[in-house]
Scaffold this active site. Sequence first.
Site, PDB file in Angstrom:
ATOM      1  N   ASP A  43       0.838  -1.206   0.000  1.00 55.43           N
ATOM      2  CA  ASP A  43       0.000   0.000   0.000  1.00 55.43           C
ATOM      3  C   ASP A  43       0.876   1.259   0.000  1.00 55.43           C
ATOM      4  O   ASP A  43       0.376   2.375  -0.075  1.00 55.43           O
ATOM      5  CB  ASP A  43      -1.012  -0.006   1.148  1.00 55.43           C
ATOM      6  CG  ASP A  43      -0.371  -0.044   2.527  1.00 55.43           C
ATOM      7  OD1 ASP A  43       0.865  -0.185   2.616  1.00 55.43           O
ATOM      8  OD2 ASP A  43      -1.116   0.063   3.525  1.00 55.43           O
ATOM      9  N   SER A  44       2.211   1.054   0.008  1.00 55.24           N
ATOM     10  CA  SER A  44       3.144   2.162  -0.210  1.00 55.24           C
ATOM     11  C   SER A  44       2.883   2.793  -1.575  1.00 55.24           C
ATOM     12  O   SER A  44       3.326   3.914  -1.831  1.00 55.24           O
ATOM     13  CB  SER A  44       4.592   1.674  -0.120  1.00 55.24           C
ATOM     14  OG  SER A  44       4.806   0.594  -1.005  1.00 55.24           O
ATOM     15  N   ASP A  82      -1.104  -6.220  -0.249  1.00 54.88           N
ATOM     16  CA  ASP A  82      -1.261  -5.542   1.042  1.00 54.88           C
ATOM     17  C   ASP A  82      -2.737  -5.207   1.277  1.00 54.88           C
ATOM     18  O   ASP A  82      -3.388  -4.660   0.386  1.00 54.88           O
ATOM     19  CB  ASP A  82      -0.488  -4.210   0.971  1.00 54.88           C
ATOM     20  CG  ASP A  82       0.403  -3.998   2.165  1.00 54.88           C
ATOM     21  OD1 ASP A  82       0.333  -4.785   3.119  1.00 54.88           O
ATOM     22  OD2 ASP A  82       1.180  -3.025   2.127  1.00 54.88           O
ATOM     23  N   LYS A 111      -1.309  -9.352   2.998  1.00 57.84           N
ATOM     24  CA  LYS A 111      -0.475  -8.924   4.144  1.00 57.84           C
ATOM     25  C   LYS A 111      -1.300  -8.014   5.052  1.00 57.84           C
ATOM     26  O   LYS A 111      -2.035  -7.157   4.574  1.00 57.84           O
ATOM     27  CB  LYS A 111       0.790  -8.215   3.660  1.00 57.84           C
ATOM     28  CG  LYS A 111       1.668  -7.707   4.822  1.00 57.84           C
ATOM     29  CD  LYS A 111       3.050  -7.286   4.356  1.00 57.84           C
ATOM     30  CE  LYS A 111       3.118  -5.930   3.734  1.00 57.84           C
ATOM     31  NZ  LYS A 111       2.716  -4.809   4.616  1.00 57.84           N
ATOM     32  N   GLU A 113      -1.082  -5.626   8.690  1.00 53.66           N
ATOM     33  CA  GLU A 113      -0.267  -4.993   9.736  1.00 53.66           C
ATOM     34  C   GLU A 113      -0.900  -5.244  11.101  1.00 53.66           C
ATOM     35  O   GLU A 113      -2.107  -5.069  11.271  1.00 53.66           O
ATOM     36  CB  GLU A 113      -0.170  -3.477   9.483  1.00 53.66           C
ATOM     37  CG  GLU A 113       0.652  -3.135   8.261  1.00 53.66           C
ATOM     38  CD  GLU A 113       0.828  -1.631   8.052  1.00 53.66           C
ATOM     39  OE1 GLU A 113       0.573  -0.838   8.990  1.00 53.66           O
ATOM     40  OE2 GLU A 113       1.232  -1.251   6.937  1.00 53.66           O
ATOM     41  N   GLU A 180       9.415  -4.520  10.181  1.00 53.15           N
ATOM     42  CA  GLU A 180       9.878  -3.242   9.626  1.00 53.15           C
ATOM     43  C   GLU A 180      10.368  -2.293  10.718  1.00 53.15           C
ATOM     44  O   GLU A 180       9.778  -2.205  11.805  1.00 53.15           O
ATOM     45  CB  GLU A 180       8.718  -2.574   8.858  1.00 53.15           C
ATOM     46  CG  GLU A 180       9.105  -1.200   8.298  1.00 53.15           C
ATOM     47  CD  GLU A 180       8.096  -0.605   7.312  1.00 53.15           C
ATOM     48  OE1 GLU A 180       7.049  -1.227   7.058  1.00 53.15           O
ATOM     49  OE2 GLU A 180       8.387   0.500   6.813  1.00 53.15           O
TER      50      GLU A 180
HETATM   51  O1  KIV Z   1       3.564  -1.116   1.580  1.00 50.53           O
HETATM   52  C1  KIV Z   1       4.729  -1.567   1.506  1.00 50.53           C
HETATM   53  O2  KIV Z   1       5.453  -1.358   0.517  1.00 50.53           O
HETATM   54  C2  KIV Z   1       5.214  -2.354   2.638  1.00 50.53           C
HETATM   55  C3  KIV Z   1       6.680  -2.602   2.704  1.00 50.53           C
HETATM   56  C4  KIV Z   1       7.334  -1.385   3.235  1.00 50.53           C
HETATM   57  C5  KIV Z   1       6.989  -3.799   3.509  1.00 50.53           C
HETATM   58  O3  KIV Z   1       4.450  -2.729   3.475  1.00 50.53           O
END
Ligand code: KIV
Length: 262
Positions: A43-44, A82, A111, A113, A180
């Site tokens: 989600d970056s 994500d 993924k 968090e 992280e």
């Molecule tokens: O969103 C992302 O790119 C991430 C990485 C920083 C692990 O969660």
Amino acid sequence: MSKQTITSLQKSKNNTKLVMVTAYDALFAKLLDNNVDMILVGDSLNMSFAGEEDTLSATLDQMIYHTKAVCAGAPNTFIVCDMPFGTYTDETIALKSAVEVYQKTKAAAVKIEGGASKAPVIKALTSNSIAVMGHIGLMPQFVRSEGGYKVKGKDEQNTLQLINDAKAVEAAGAFAIVVEGVKAEAAAQITAAVNIPVIGIGAGKDVDGQVLVWSDMFGFFEDFKPKFVRQYLNGAELIKNGLSEFNKNVKDGSFPCEAEMY
Ligand code: KIV
């Protein structure tokens, strides 16, 4: 490189270091295909692709759109999508969101968090045949509630809490965990405490693999270089040099030439 599976990824623990890179589109994913163990549609993308300040406004529809593109570009790679902020606040919501990801994309896993407090949500997914990668330590989706991006594992108490988080995530059925922004010594302890692969980002070297965001590692993001990033290419400079050449050629009339015309 053959396509990884949950089993092969887990066998890598204490054996081979795993490589994961983010991707958001088919063109770039194609370059990564067969060259990395996993691709993360992080989600970056909300920051590096959409230009937002943080990841919080990414939506499930956006993540699905980008994950479909990445899966189309990298059919031979294990792809993780994500789950964006707000899409896994409880078991029911998480299951609905993750089922949508599985139904609409070819992602191998999602993924999430969160540590021990997210274990029931992870369990709800893994017990419904959805593979989950955990994410603990510095969690970008907590940036507003924590008032910034804070490195974790700085003292014994926090390290113990992180170990507890990692164990809870593992017990809930996650196949791997991203750790992280954690002090290297603490990350090493977390890695030793669980039997699933720990993929580090800003977490030192004593982990089971490393993940980097593509725009950081290839030098396309110029505003800021986090301490943990190693830059493998000066992408921004290459693009600017290419552009300046294109500008020159168009202005002086040397582009297009005979061979470039119909
Ligand atoms: O969103 C992302 O790119 C991430 C990485 C920083 C692990 O969660």
